[in-house]
Scaffold this active site. Structure first.
Site, PDB file in Angstrom:
ATOM      1  N   ASP A 142       0.852  -1.200   0.000  1.00 32.55           N
ATOM      2  CA  ASP A 142       0.000   0.000   0.000  1.00 32.55           C
ATOM      3  C   ASP A 142       0.880   1.240   0.000  1.00 32.55           C
ATOM      4  OD1 ASP A 142       0.791  -0.565   2.704  1.00 32.55           O
ATOM      5  OD2 ASP A 142      -0.789   0.767   3.433  1.00 32.55           O
ATOM      6  N   GLU A 149       0.097  -1.008   5.850  1.00 31.78           N
ATOM      7  CA  GLU A 149       1.153  -0.404   6.675  1.00 31.78           C
ATOM      8  C   GLU A 149       0.947   1.094   6.842  1.00 31.78           C
ATOM      9  OE1 GLU A 149       4.953   1.407   7.869  1.00 31.78           O
ATOM     10  OE2 GLU A 149       3.831   1.792   6.027  1.00 31.78           O
TER      11      GLU A 149
END
Length: 453
Positions: A86, A150
């Site tokens: 991400d 994250e």
């Protein structure tokens, strides 16, 4: 031979990386939910092509996990590579000089969101594995776990680790999501700060008020919020939450002397951000302030009229997002409640305050005397010609401490980013030469690690 392989395959490797970057896997924005799945599946394809025995996209409470493995020998040691697919939102888009999700190579740099954090750096790990596997040089087992949350606190990963401890069992965790001091000054990250992050809502009247009719007669939530936040940090840079420093461990003289020996050009640092002066806790250097001391920051603040022209109102509601970076031994849950209690206690009765802890994580310190670290030192020295410096950095990777608690393994943080790579800002970039050196260094690390057996 390693350098030749990387040079000859540079074009192919970049195109593979770009296929990941072009997927706008922004975990913070719900409209990119399908992009998260697409990116996970693309990682699965690339890891299979690199030579893993198996790769799969596995469900979690949130975005999917990517797991892959190459088992050389059940009795051999195992390295688990962690990364995240991400990325941060690209906004504000008008500040980008290129399209954030259409990578461009210019002046020896890759320009795109995710060029460094963490697609570019995770790709370093994948390509190092590819080389070792193709050339029959892998003497230990390898596993990969890439998550998609994250940048929003890794909310689903702890439960996933807990449920798959046997699958993720390893001897050391290898991470490339940090920095080196400079392109010609290698370093290994030995410490990460923890994090706590809140959102505050301050409410005055139940609707916006005319600032002429009511100004001076009722409290303005925006004024109150600004004062509440402004009172947190003193002119000496100290954070004023009572009890905030109770668990902060002072660095030893030896460690402070080591920090003082790190090459650091304060004028270049200021020029890189176009600022006239630095600011922080008195009695500490800039490097100490960002690696060894906690901090407090407003990450966003909004409310009232923000359109073109003037609209004279006292807003009904205003908001702020605030964060603290924490050092080892500070418990983000304890700090989280401490800050909530503080604002509830000091807020005037003229407004209502609602503050929520959104997410957080613990800090981490890596020992410099365990085999993987010593192998990393030799690998950096082989490629860069210099022994790497051990450095604590200001960023947070909250899941690192969770890995240690749940899997009982230490993490080795071999990053290849630069502070100038603008990882959470417009115009994120990655120097191609440093990216290629990263691949060479990780290849050398695996070979050096085998010597430690």
């Amino acid at each position: 031979m390693i350098k030749k392989y990387v040079d000859e395959n540079e074009g192919r490797m970049l195109e593979e990386l770009f296929s990941l970057i072009r997927i706008p896997s922004v975990s913070a924005q719900p409209e990119h939910k399908e992009d998260m799945v697409r990116c996970a599946n693309r990682w699965k394809e690339l890891l299979l092509a690199a030579g893993v025995d198996k790769a799969e996209v596995m469900p979690s409470k949130g975005n999917p996990m990517v797991y892959a493995e190459k088992m050389v020998d059940p009795k051999a040691r195992t390295i688990l590579v962690y990364g995240h697919y991400d990325v941060m939102p690209a906004e504000p888009l008008e500040l980008w000089r290129t399209q954030p999700f259409e990578p461009v190579v210019k002046d020896g740099y890759i320009w795109a969101r995710g060029a460094d954090d963490d697609k570019g750096q995770s790709f370093i790990q994948a390509k190092a594995f590819e080389y070792l596997n193709k050339n029959g040089l892998l003497k230990h087992n390898m596993k990969f776990i890439f998550e998609g949350e994250e940048e929003i606190g890794s909310g689903s990963l702890p439960a996933f680790i807990e449920a798959h401890k046997d699958l993720l069992k390893c001897d050391v965790i290898l991470v490339s999501d940090t920095t080196v001091i400079a392109p010609d000054t290698p370093s290994i990250t030995t410490g990460l700060r923890g994090l706590a992050y809140w959102q505050i809502e301050v409410t005055g009247a139940d609707h916006d008020l005319h600032s002429g009719t009511f100004g001076g007669a009722v409290a303005n939530p925006a004024n109150v919020l600004c004062k509440l936040i402004g009172d947190v940090t003193g002119p000496d840079g100290k954070i004023r939450f009572p009890g905030f420093y109770d668990d902060v461990e002072e660095a030893s003289k030896e460690e402070r002397d080591l920090v003082a020996s790190i090459p650091f050009d304060i004028e270049k640092y200021k020029k890189s951000m176009n600022i006239d002066e630095v600011f922080g806790e008195e009695g500490y250097s800039t490097i100490e302030r960002t690696g060894y001391r906690p901090s407090f920051d407003v990450c966003g603040i909004w409310g009232g009229y923000m359109g073109e022209g003037a609209k004279t109102v006292i807003p009904s509601k205003v908001y702020a997002k605030i964060s603290t970076r924490l050092v080892p031994h500070q418990d983000y849950k304890k700090i989280g409640q401490l800050v909530i209690d503080y604002f509830n206690r000091v807020a005037p009765k003229t407004v209502k305050v609602d503050i929520k802890l959104l997410h957080g994580g613990y800090g981490y310190v890596c020992p410099i005397d365990f085999p993987a670290y010593m192998a990393a030192e030799r690998a950096f020295e082989t490629v860069f010609g210099k022994r790497p410096l051990p450095v604590r950095i200001g960023g947070s990777i909250p899941i690192i401490s969770t890995f240690e608690n749940l899997l009982g393994a230490k993490s080795l943080l071999m990053g290849f980013g630069l502070e100038s790579n603008a990882i959470h800002s417009p115009n994120e970039n990655m120097p191609i030469d440093l990216w290629k050196k990263g691949i060479e260094t990780i290849i050398n690390f695996h070979q050096e690690y085998d010597k430690e057996a």
